[in-house]
Enzyme design. Structure first.
Site, PDB file in Angstrom:
ATOM      1  N   ILE A 147       0.831  -1.198   0.000  1.00  0.00           N
ATOM      2  CA  ILE A 147       0.000   0.000   0.000  1.00  0.00           C
ATOM      3  C   ILE A 147       0.870   1.255   0.000  1.00  0.00           C
ATOM      4  CG2 ILE A 147      -1.847   1.228   1.199  1.00  0.00           C
ATOM      5  CD1 ILE A 147      -2.383  -1.466   2.697  1.00  0.00           C
ATOM      6  N   CYS A 148       0.530   2.189  -0.866  1.00  0.00           N
ATOM      7  CA  CYS A 148       1.219   3.482  -0.877  1.00  0.00           C
ATOM      8  C   CYS A 148       0.363   4.464  -0.083  1.00  0.00           C
ATOM      9  CB  CYS A 148       1.421   3.985  -2.315  1.00  0.00           C
ATOM     10  SG  CYS A 148       2.298   5.562  -2.386  1.00  0.00           S
TER      11      CYS A 148
END
Length: 200
Positions: A147-148
């Site tokens: 996840i960014c």
């Protein structure tokens, strides 16, 4: 005759004085090595003591992290927050299984996502590693579930907890950061307003 005896006595005194001075000098010169040895021993002892203290502190740090995670678990259970949940994976307090319900009014509504949260020994100073276990087609989630999200990276703060992490990820589903896309295909579809939330 008297003069000769006097000179002999004087010479003898001078010789004795020189011998005494020489002995004193030898004794004085021999002293520093003993002092140096003592100093070295003291330094070694101090270093050993510091190492021992460091080794003793490690379990204490891990214990404090465990205590923090126990408090967070209790707070999460008592929060009454709907749509997010998380519990330790069996007896491993440093690995949690989280779930997120898709936000209402989005393409993810009605879907449930499973996440893995792994906490390092430096938590909460160091951010946990969080990833989707359930496949999620989203601009800020790659094919491996990474996840960014800024609060899991450069904007992480020790004030965040598991609940705030889950709510932030849930919010990210509804409002992705296209500028930091990990899935460019999903990002392109989002820009074209033809995003369905399902991988083509």
């Amino acid at each position: 005759m008297s003069t000769t005896n006097s000179n002999a006595t004087t010479n003898e005194d001078v010789t004795n004085a020189s011998t005494t001075a020489s002995s004193t000098t030898s004794t004085t010169n021999a002293t520093p090595p003993s002092t140096t040895t003592s100093t070295t021993t003291t330094t070694t002892t101090t270093t050993t003591t510091k190492k021992s203290e460091s080794q003793v502190n490690l379990p204490k740090d891990k214990h404090s992290v465990s205590k923090r995670l126990q408090q967070e678990l209790l707070s999460l259970m008592m929060s009454g927050e709907k749509g997010v949940s998380a519990f330790p994976d069996g007896d491993n307090l440093f690995k949690w299984i989280g779930t997120i319900q898709g936000p209402l009014g989005t393409v993810y509504e009605g879907l449930e996502y499973r996440l893995i949260l792994e906490f390092p020994n430096g938590y909460p100073i160091v951010a946990p590693r969080v990833r989707f276990e359930t496949a999620c087609f989203h601009p800020n989630v790659d094919e491996h579930g990474n996840i960014c999200l800024d609060i899991l990276r450069e904007k992480w703060s020790a004030t965040y907890d598991v609940l705030s992490i889950l709510l932030s990820i849930q919010s990210l589903l509804a409002d992705p950061n296209i500028a930091s896309a990990l899935n460019h295909q999903a990002a392109d579809l989002w820009k074209k307003k033809s995003f369905s939330g399902i991988s083509p």
